[in-house]
Write a protein that holds these residues in place. Structure first.
Motif, short mmCIF file in Angstrom:
data_model
loop_
_atom_site.label_atom_id
_atom_site.label_comp_id
_atom_site.label_asym_id
_atom_site.label_seq_id
_atom_site.Cartn_x
_atom_site.Cartn_y
_atom_site.Cartn_z
N THR A 63 -15.24 20.72 29.01
CA THR A 63 -14.18 20.08 28.24
C THR A 63 -14.51 20.09 26.75
OG1 THR A 63 -13.58 18.64 30.09
CG2 THR A 63 -12.93 17.90 27.88
N PHE A 64 -15.75 19.82 26.42
CA PHE A 64 -16.15 19.85 25.01
C PHE A 64 -15.90 21.22 24.40
CE2 PHE A 64 -19.32 20.91 21.79
CZ PHE A 64 -19.05 19.92 20.84
N VAL A 65 -16.27 22.28 25.11
CA VAL A 65 -16.08 23.64 24.59
C VAL A 65 -14.60 23.92 24.35
CG1 VAL A 65 -16.31 26.09 25.12
CG2 VAL A 65 -18.21 24.53 25.59
N VAL A 66 -13.78 23.61 25.34
CA VAL A 66 -12.34 23.88 25.23
C VAL A 66 -11.72 23.07 24.09
CG1 VAL A 66 -10.10 23.66 26.39
CG2 VAL A 66 -12.09 24.51 27.65
N LEU A 67 -12.01 21.78 24.05
CA LEU A 67 -11.40 20.93 23.03
C LEU A 67 -11.96 21.21 21.63
CD1 LEU A 67 -10.99 17.48 24.81
CD2 LEU A 67 -9.34 19.34 24.55
N PHE A 68 -13.21 21.63 21.53
CA PHE A 68 -13.77 21.99 20.23
C PHE A 68 -13.02 23.18 19.64
CE2 PHE A 68 -16.72 24.31 17.50
CZ PHE A 68 -17.13 23.31 16.64
N ILE A 69 -12.75 24.16 20.49
CA ILE A 69 -11.99 25.34 20.04
C ILE A 69 -10.58 24.93 19.63
CG2 ILE A 69 -11.00 27.54 20.76
CD1 ILE A 69 -13.47 27.88 22.59
N LEU A 70 -9.95 24.08 20.43
CA LEU A 70 -8.60 23.63 20.12
C LEU A 70 -8.57 22.79 18.84
CD1 LEU A 70 -7.32 22.73 23.70
CD2 LEU A 70 -6.61 24.67 22.28
N LYS A 71 -9.60 21.98 18.65
CA LYS A 71 -9.66 21.15 17.44
C LYS A 71 -9.74 22.01 16.18
CE LYS A 71 -12.22 17.29 15.40
NZ LYS A 71 -13.33 16.32 15.59
N LYS A 72 -10.49 23.11 16.27
CA LYS A 72 -10.67 23.98 15.11
C LYS A 72 -9.47 24.91 14.89
CE LYS A 72 -14.74 22.48 13.99
NZ LYS A 72 -14.95 21.72 12.72
#
Length: 426
Positions: A384-393
Motif C-alpha cells: 500500500t505504501f508503494v502504491v500510494l507513494f507513487i500516487l501521491k507524487k
C-alpha cells in the motif's frame, strides 16, 4: 449386478453432493456480495452526510472494479498452477483456465471475487471524507489485482506450494487473508492521506460524530447476516459431515459476534458511564472478524472467548489509534479489521481443539499463527505504501481544503446524497 447397481448409486450420490456443495458456495457468495451494502451503510452512517454519495461510489466501484480485475488477473495470481519467485505468487496461462478465467468452476470464482472486494472495501472507511476519488479507484484496482491475490496465494490454495499452508497456519475464512490485509492497508492509507480537517486541535483528538446511527446499525446487521456466508461458505462443501461442520461454523460465528457486542457494551458502559452505540456496533464486527480465522477450529466456548476478547480490545485499539497515535480512522476500520484480524488469528494458537496451547498442543501453533498473520499485515502495509507513494507524487492523495469542507459529493460527483434542507454539515 448388485455391485454395479451400488456403484451407480454411489456415483449418483457423489454427483448430488458435489452439486449441493456448489449450490451452497453460490448461496454463501451471494450473502457475502450483500455485505457490500453493509459496509456502505456503516461507512455512511459513521461519517458526515456531505460525503455519503462519495462513499456509495467507492463501495460500488470496489465491487465493480474488483469483479473485473479479479476475473482477469487476480484469480490466476492467487490460484494458478505455476509458481513465481519461489512461491511468492502464482500464474497460469489461459489454456490452463486461470488467466482471463476460462475454467468451469465459476461458483468458486464468484465466491473468491466477493472476498477480494471485501478486502478492498475495508480501506475505504479509514480514509473517508478527504481522499480523491480518482486516487481511490486506482488503489482499489491495485488491491484487487495484485495486493490481495498475491498474499492470498500464500495459504488458500491449500496445497504444498502455499508456504503458510505447509507451515500449518490456520485461517479458515480470512481473519488475516482478508481482514488483516485490509486493516494493514487501511493503516498505511490513513497515515499517508492524513487526518480530516478539524480532527486534531492543539494535539487533542476532536470527536466528529457520524450523521446517522440508524444506517450504521443497519449496516452491522447486514454484515452480521452476510458473515454466515463468509464463514459458513468457507467450508466449501455441503452434505454429511460437511453439513455438520458448516453449521458449527455458523454457530461459532454468531456466538462470537453476540459476545463481542456484549463485551463492548459493558466495557464502554463501565468506562464512559454510558452504553456507547458506535463502540457496541464495532464490538459485534470485532467478534465477527476475530472468529473468522478459527470458526472451524475451535469449540463454541473458544468462539465465545475469542469474540469477548476482540469486543473489548477493539475499544482500546480505537482509542489508542485515535488519541495516542493520532491516526484518523472515521469508522474504526484499522482496529476492527487489522487489530482483531491479527488477534483472532493468533488466538487460535490458544483455543484450537487440535494443536492449541490450552489443549496440550504447545506453543508451535501460536508461533505459526503469529508470524503468519504479521506476514499478511506487513505485506499489505508495504504494498500500500508503494502504491500510494507513487500516487501521491503524481495525481495526489487528498482533495483540497475547500473541497473537503464543502463535501466530496458536490465536488467529486456534482450532486448531494441528501436534499439540502436536511444536511447536517453545512
Amino acid at each position: 449386478m448388485i455391485l454395479q447397481e451400488q456403484e451407480a448409486i454411489d456415483k449418483a450420490v457423489e454427483a448430488i453432493t458435489a452439486d449441493m456443495g456448489a449450490l451452497w458456495i453460490l448461496i454463501a457468495g451471494i450473502l457475502v456480495f450483500f455485505m457490500q451494502a453493509g459496509f456502505t451503510l456503516v461507512e455512511v452512517g459513521f461519517t458526515r452526510s456531505k460525503n455519503s454519495g462519495n462513499i456509495i461510489m467507492k463501495n460500488l466501484m470496489d465491487l465493480a472494479v474488483g469483479s473485473v480485475m479479479f476475473w482477469a488477473v487476480g484469480y490466476g495470481i492467487m490460484y494458478g498452477s505455476g509458481l513465481v519467485g519461489g512461491g511468492f505468487f502464482r500464474t497460469s496461462p489461459a489454456d490452463q483456465g486461470y488467466f482471463f478465467f476460462s475454467a468451469d468452476d465459476w461458483y468458486n470464482l464468484f465466491f473468491q471475487t466477493v472476498f477480494c472486494a471485501t478486502a478492498a472495501t475495508i480501506v475505504s472507511g479509514a480514509i473517508a471524507g478527504r481522499t480523491k476519488f480518482s486516487t481511490y479507484l486506482i488503489f482499489s484496482a491495485m488491491m484487487t489485482t495484485l495486493i490481495y491475490p498475491i498474499s492470498g496465494s500464500w495459504y488458500w490454495p491449500f496445497d504444498d506450494d502455499a508456504w503458510l499452508n505447509t507451515a500449518g497456519f490456520i485461517d479458515f475464512a480470512g481473519s488475516s487473508v482478508v481482514h488483516a490485509v485490509g486493516g494493514g492497508a487501511a493503516l498505511v492509507a490513513a497515515i499517508m492521506v492524513g487526518p480530516r480537517i478539524g480532527k486534531y486541535v492543539d494535539g487533542k483528538a476532536q470527536a466528529i460524530p457520524g450523521h446517522n446511527m440508524m444506517f450504521g446499525a443497519l449496516g452491522v446487521f447486514i454484515l452480521w447476516l452476510g458473515w454466515f456466508g463468509f464463514n459458513g461458505g468457507s467450508q466449501l462443501a455441503w452434505g454429511g459431515d460437511d453439513t455438520i461442520a458448516a453449521s458449527s461454523v455458523i454457530i461459532n460465528t454468531n456466538l462470537a459476534a453476540a459476545i463481542g457486542a456484549i463485551g463492548a457494551l459493558f466495557f464502554t458502559w463501565a468506562k464512559y458511564g454510558k452504553a456507547d452505540i458506535s463502540m457496541t456496533l464495532n464490538g459485534a464486527l470485532a467478534g465477527l472478524v476475530g472468529i473468522t480465522a478459527g470458526c472451524g477450529a475451535v469449540s463454541a466456548w473458544g468462539a465465545l472467548a475469542i469474540g469477548l476478547i476482540c469486543g473489548i480490545v477493539v475499544v482500546l485499539s480505537i482509542e489508542f489509534i485515535d488519541k495516542k497515535l493520532k491516526i484518523d480512522d472515521p469508522v474504526g476500520a484499522i482496529s476492527v479489521h487489522g487489530t482483531c484480524g491479527f488477534l483472532g488469528t493468533a488466538l487460535i494458537g490458544f483455543f484450537a481443539l487440535d494443536g492449541g496451547l490450552f489443549y496440550g498442543g504447545g506453543a508451535k501453533l501460536l508461533w505459526v499463527q503469529t508470524y503468519g498473520s504479521l506476514s499478511y499485515i506487513l505485506w499489505a502495509a508495504l504494498a500500500t505504501f508503494v502504491v500510494l507513494f507513487i500516487l501521491k507524487k503524481t495525481i495526489g492523495l487528498r482533495v483540497s481544503e475547500k473541497e473537503e469542507v464543502e463535501g466530496l459529493d458536490i465536488h467529486e460527483h456534482g450532486i448531494e446524497a441528501y436534499p439540502e434542507h436536511i444536511s447536517q454539515d453545512k
